[in-house]
Design a protein around this motif. Structure first.
Motif, PDB file in Angstrom:
ATOM      1  N   LEU A  78       1.123  -1.157  -0.322  1.00 42.04           N
ATOM      2  CA  LEU A  78       0.199  -0.501   0.232  1.00 42.04           C
ATOM      3  C   LEU A  78       0.671   1.521  -0.311  1.00 42.04           C
ATOM      4  N   GLU A  79       0.469   1.964  -0.850  1.00 41.40           N
ATOM      5  CA  GLU A  79       1.224   3.611  -0.226  1.00 41.40           C
ATOM      6  C   GLU A  79      -0.040   4.625  -0.698  1.00 41.40           C
ATOM      7  N   GLY A  80       0.891   5.887  -0.420  1.00 38.86           N
ATOM      8  CA  GLY A  80      -0.173   7.471  -0.319  1.00 38.86           C
ATOM      9  C   GLY A  80       0.011   8.223  -0.966  1.00 38.86           C
ATOM     10  N   PHE A  81      -0.946   9.078  -1.013  1.00 37.56           N
ATOM     11  CA  PHE A  81       0.342  10.453  -1.489  1.00 37.56           C
ATOM     12  C   PHE A  81      -1.148  11.401  -0.383  1.00 37.56           C
ATOM     13  N   TRP A  82       0.051  12.578   0.271  1.00 37.06           N
ATOM     14  CA  TRP A  82      -0.536  13.308   1.293  1.00 37.06           C
ATOM     15  C   TRP A  82      -0.271  14.433   1.064  1.00 37.06           C
ATOM     16  N   TRP A  83      -1.262  15.041   0.906  1.00 31.61           N
ATOM     17  CA  TRP A  83      -1.252  17.050   1.131  1.00 31.61           C
ATOM     18  C   TRP A  83      -1.876  17.216   2.010  1.00 31.61           C
TER      19      TRP A  83
END
Length: 209
Positions: A78-83
């Motif tokens: 699992l990966e995540g892009f956060w902002w």
């Protein structure tokens, strides 16, 4: 038959050392779902999003064996892009403001047409709506990355090390078009917090003094 394991075959992307390094990441395709809010909320939006994400990931893996070019593989981590809107980077004190895209990498044989088939298959057989899950292509480019060891809440310490390294190497973070990126090597349900492994990756650019 040996299964292709992205973590082992692409160690430079998934298993960096616990010290900063500069790397160029190629364009990749992902299963993705977008949301907002605190990922730690019990039975919250993030939990529901991950269930949908994994349903499609395993639909492709288990039911897509007739797809052209199919090969046996281990589902990538699992990966995540956060902002956060109006903030360059992440403010860990206000997780309720998180915007995120949760993703799982797709093998190259999965085309947009094959992806649409997987959505339709899961919708029919699970009798649930998966229309929020989408095919996502991301060209990450030049980045700094490092393996973070320990709780997620301690990530700022690792990011500070990365930022110091960038300063020394003549680079700076570049969040204009790209995002804070995390890759979850450990399963938090099965791993003690102090032993969690998470790849932290930030987009960068050459600094102009």
């Amino acid at each position: 038959m040996k299964k292709f394991d992205f973590k082992k075959e692409n160690k430079h992307y998934y298993l960096p050392k616990n010290k900063p390094e500069i790397i160029t990441i190629p364009k990749m395709n992902f299963i993705a779902i977008r949301g907002k809010g605190d990922p730690n909320e019990v039975d919250g939006e993030y939990d529901h999003a991950l269930k949908q994400l994994y349903t499609i990931a395993y639909t492709i893996k288990m039911k897509g064996k007739e797809l052209p070019g199919y090969f046996e593989y281990v589902v990538p981590p699992l990966e995540g892009f956060w902002w956060m809107d109006g903030i360059k980077g992440i403010d860990y004190q206000h997780k309720e403001l998180f915007q995120w895209i949760a993703v799982i990498r797709l093998p190259d044989f999965v085309t947009k047409k094959a992806f649409s088939w997987a959505i339709d298959y899961a919708t029919t057989h699970k009798k649930q709506d998966y229309s929020n899950v989408f095919f996502f292509t991301y060209d990450e480019g030049l980045c700094v990355q490092m393996m973070h060891l320990g709780p997620y809440d301690d990530e700022p310490k690792t990011l500070a090390i990365m930022n110091q390294y960038l300063e020394e190497q003549g680079y700076a973070p570049n969040f204009e078009y790209r995002m804070h990126h995390e890759i979850y090597i450990s399963d938090p349900r099965k791993t003690a917090k102090e032993k969690l492994k998470t790849v932290l990756r930030h987009p960068i650019k050459k600094r102009i003094d």
